[in-house]
Design a protein around this motif. Sequence first.
Motif, PDB file in Angstrom:
ATOM      1  N   VAL A   1     -28.726   5.083  16.278  1.00  0.00           N
ATOM      2  CA  VAL A   1     -27.813   5.860  15.556  1.00  0.00           C
ATOM      3  C   VAL A   1     -26.335   5.823  16.246  1.00  0.00           C
ATOM      4  O   VAL A   1     -25.214   5.743  15.688  1.00  0.00           O
ATOM      5  CB  VAL A   1     -28.164   7.311  15.898  1.00  0.00           C
ATOM      6  CG1 VAL A   1     -27.349   8.562  15.470  1.00  0.00           C
ATOM      7  CG2 VAL A   1     -29.510   7.619  15.047  1.00  0.00           C
TER       8      VAL A   1
ATOM      9  N   ASP B   1     -30.047  12.993   7.667  1.00  0.00           N
ATOM     10  CA  ASP B   1     -30.139  11.654   7.444  1.00  0.00           C
ATOM     11  C   ASP B   1     -29.606  10.868   8.425  1.00  0.00           C
ATOM     12  O   ASP B   1     -30.149   9.853   8.995  1.00  0.00           O
ATOM     13  CB  ASP B   1     -29.382  11.310   6.022  1.00  0.00           C
ATOM     14  CG  ASP B   1     -30.049  12.032   4.873  1.00  0.00           C
ATOM     15  OD1 ASP B   1     -31.196  12.544   4.862  1.00  0.00           O
ATOM     16  OD2 ASP B   1     -29.387  12.083   3.947  1.00  0.00           O
ATOM     17  N   THR B   2     -28.861  11.240   9.192  1.00  0.00           N
ATOM     18  CA  THR B   2     -28.012  10.632  10.254  1.00  0.00           C
ATOM     19  C   THR B   2     -28.586  10.628  11.670  1.00  0.00           C
ATOM     20  O   THR B   2     -28.471   9.540  12.480  1.00  0.00           O
ATOM     21  CB  THR B   2     -26.421  10.854  10.261  1.00  0.00           C
ATOM     22  OG1 THR B   2     -25.986  10.625   9.137  1.00  0.00           O
ATOM     23  CG2 THR B   2     -25.685   9.931  11.331  1.00  0.00           C
TER      24      THR B   2
ATOM     25  N   ASN C   1     -18.690   3.897  13.001  1.00  0.00           N
ATOM     26  CA  ASN C   1     -18.800   3.063  11.781  1.00  0.00           C
ATOM     27  C   ASN C   1     -17.214   2.749  11.128  1.00  0.00           C
ATOM     28  O   ASN C   1     -17.408   2.281  10.047  1.00  0.00           O
ATOM     29  CB  ASN C   1     -19.732   3.637  10.649  1.00  0.00           C
ATOM     30  CG  ASN C   1     -21.049   3.446  11.213  1.00  0.00           C
ATOM     31  OD1 ASN C   1     -21.470   2.712  12.010  1.00  0.00           O
ATOM     32  ND2 ASN C   1     -22.118   4.117  10.287  1.00  0.00           N
TER      33      ASN C   1
ATOM     34  N   HIS D   1     -21.474   8.690  15.212  1.00  0.00           N
ATOM     35  CA  HIS D   1     -21.940   7.805  14.398  1.00  0.00           C
ATOM     36  C   HIS D   1     -20.815   7.319  13.214  1.00  0.00           C
ATOM     37  O   HIS D   1     -20.706   5.983  13.018  1.00  0.00           O
ATOM     38  CB  HIS D   1     -23.319   8.097  13.582  1.00  0.00           C
ATOM     39  CG  HIS D   1     -23.809   7.360  12.711  1.00  0.00           C
ATOM     40  ND1 HIS D   1     -24.391   6.275  13.105  1.00  0.00           N
ATOM     41  CD2 HIS D   1     -23.779   7.199  11.457  1.00  0.00           C
ATOM     42  CE1 HIS D   1     -24.979   5.458  12.010  1.00  0.00           C
ATOM     43  NE2 HIS D   1     -24.395   5.979  10.936  1.00  0.00           N
ATOM     44  N   LEU D   2     -20.102   8.326  12.754  1.00  0.00           N
ATOM     45  CA  LEU D   2     -18.954   8.107  11.741  1.00  0.00           C
ATOM     46  C   LEU D   2     -17.959   7.324  12.505  1.00  0.00           C
ATOM     47  O   LEU D   2     -17.386   6.466  11.857  1.00  0.00           O
ATOM     48  CB  LEU D   2     -18.503   9.182  11.201  1.00  0.00           C
ATOM     49  CG  LEU D   2     -19.500  10.000  10.323  1.00  0.00           C
ATOM     50  CD1 LEU D   2     -18.781  11.681   9.827  1.00  0.00           C
ATOM     51  CD2 LEU D   2     -20.234   9.282   9.188  1.00  0.00           C
TER      52      LEU D   2
ATOM     53  N   GLY E   1     -23.879  12.880  15.602  1.00  0.00           N
ATOM     54  CA  GLY E   1     -23.772  12.550  14.205  1.00  0.00           C
ATOM     55  C   GLY E   1     -22.105  11.942  13.892  1.00  0.00           C
ATOM     56  O   GLY E   1     -21.739  11.352  12.966  1.00  0.00           O
TER      57      GLY E   1
ATOM     58  N   PHE F   1     -26.351  15.439   5.756  1.00  0.00           N
ATOM     59  CA  PHE F   1     -25.602  14.572   6.710  1.00  0.00           C
ATOM     60  C   PHE F   1     -26.501  14.239   7.836  1.00  0.00           C
ATOM     61  O   PHE F   1     -26.791  13.390   8.485  1.00  0.00           O
ATOM     62  CB  PHE F   1     -24.290  14.732   6.823  1.00  0.00           C
ATOM     63  CG  PHE F   1     -23.548  13.924   8.013  1.00  0.00           C
ATOM     64  CD1 PHE F   1     -23.280  12.443   7.822  1.00  0.00           C
ATOM     65  CD2 PHE F   1     -23.264  14.528   9.113  1.00  0.00           C
ATOM     66  CE1 PHE F   1     -22.731  11.846   8.861  1.00  0.00           C
ATOM     67  CE2 PHE F   1     -22.617  13.674  10.193  1.00  0.00           C
ATOM     68  CZ  PHE F   1     -22.654  12.428   9.790  1.00  0.00           C
TER      69      PHE F   1
END
Length: 476
Positions: A299, A223-224, A112, A108-109, A105, A220
Amino acid sequence: MLRNFALALAVLCIVASGPAQAQSPATARADKIARVEDGLMTLVAIKGVPRKKFTMQSRMAYYHVPSVSIAYFSASGVRWARAYGAKVNALFQAGSLSKPVSAVGIMHLVQNGQLKLDQNVNDTLQTWKVPQNAFTAKRPVTLRELLSHTAGTTVHGFDGYQRGKPVPTLAQVLDGAKPANSPPIRVNLQPATRFRYSGGGFVIADQLVLDTVHEPFAKFMHDTVLAPFGMTDSTYKQPLPQALWTRAAVGVDRDGKPYPGKWHIYPEQTAAGLWTTATDLAKFAIRVNAALMGQDSSVISADTARQMLTPVKAGYGLGFSLEGSGRTASFGHNGSNAGFNAFLVMHRGGDGIAIMTDSDVGMPLITEIVNSVAAAYGWTEYPPIEKTLYPLSPKNYARFTGTYKGPGEMLHVIVRNGSLYMIGHTRHLLQLCPESPTRFFLLTQPIDIQFNAGPSGTIRSFSILQFNNAEAKKIK
């Protein structure tokens, strides 16, 4: 003539019957499961002696483990899942297996552009900052270092909090402020210089996520990662929602006694807060592997997966433990919370196993299950630790018997049926096998015991070599 006719008839029957029918997939799978269930083996083996095999139920009883959940899987999906003492969808605490899931997770941030992997985390942290000192002055802490246990941060792990008792906020955990039961998370090693496992570093990463997404970490992650990966039986919610209590396994201590409140609460969600199933852990590994192979970018991308599964130091990547190379290369993690132990491993592009238990002594049992799985499926990277048995006569065992006071508990050494055993407060009979006239080893764990004699030859103590020669003195 009659003899020749009989021979011809026999040959005809063989030809007519055709080749032996291959097993159906269902039958082959059932055979493999039976081999796993009946083929548990201890970690240590005696050279030249066939390894004894145990059943799942007998070893669960031996270790006082109430329930076990297992999922065997390949890159294409979960092949089979079984539970013993619980339902297949029973929820277990994942312990430190929360870390690789959290790391996906977090990455993923990064992918992005919402977080930077190699930037000073204090540039992003808002509600709390890593306290500055001489170590951070030379090199600031980065997210890459937090996820790879190379940030020099303190606090190895967390004990959790009894249900019904005060639970600290994340800020209180970070600063070791009451009611936190762990010390402050600080930097006391030069960042990026060496690997030192730190659950505390992942708690800093937790705060970093909160200051970035501005929503609860459990939401978070749902959802992620959890929802996109199909992990429908998993949650980071702490405390566990009441609607899920009936599905939750009850954690037990080394004596097999349930923890007060049945399980602990872990506000350190990134490091230890995941509730899940063996099947969901299998789904997680499958999707990470698919990302690595460029087959699933829902993801994380293939490039992100490669970064996570590339060693930083000491065989650890970004959130994952890494083992082997080539065909035996694998990724995974293990986990341990109060009353729970878990394990996950997957060969890159190949198969893997997820195992969850609800006991403080679940890890020795997990090791024996992994040995059984390895034998059933032809894994070669889990060879036993071979020991050579010294020909010490049982007549000499009496000099070692007695009661010894060790760090934190009383230990008893006895002779039973011609063998030497050690008994602790768990009441397990741990056989002591001679490796020399005064040195012994255990079969269930990689532990060596050295008995120490005084000038007269009388045994006065023993030392556990794997624990910095921790000494237990003979008191009677």
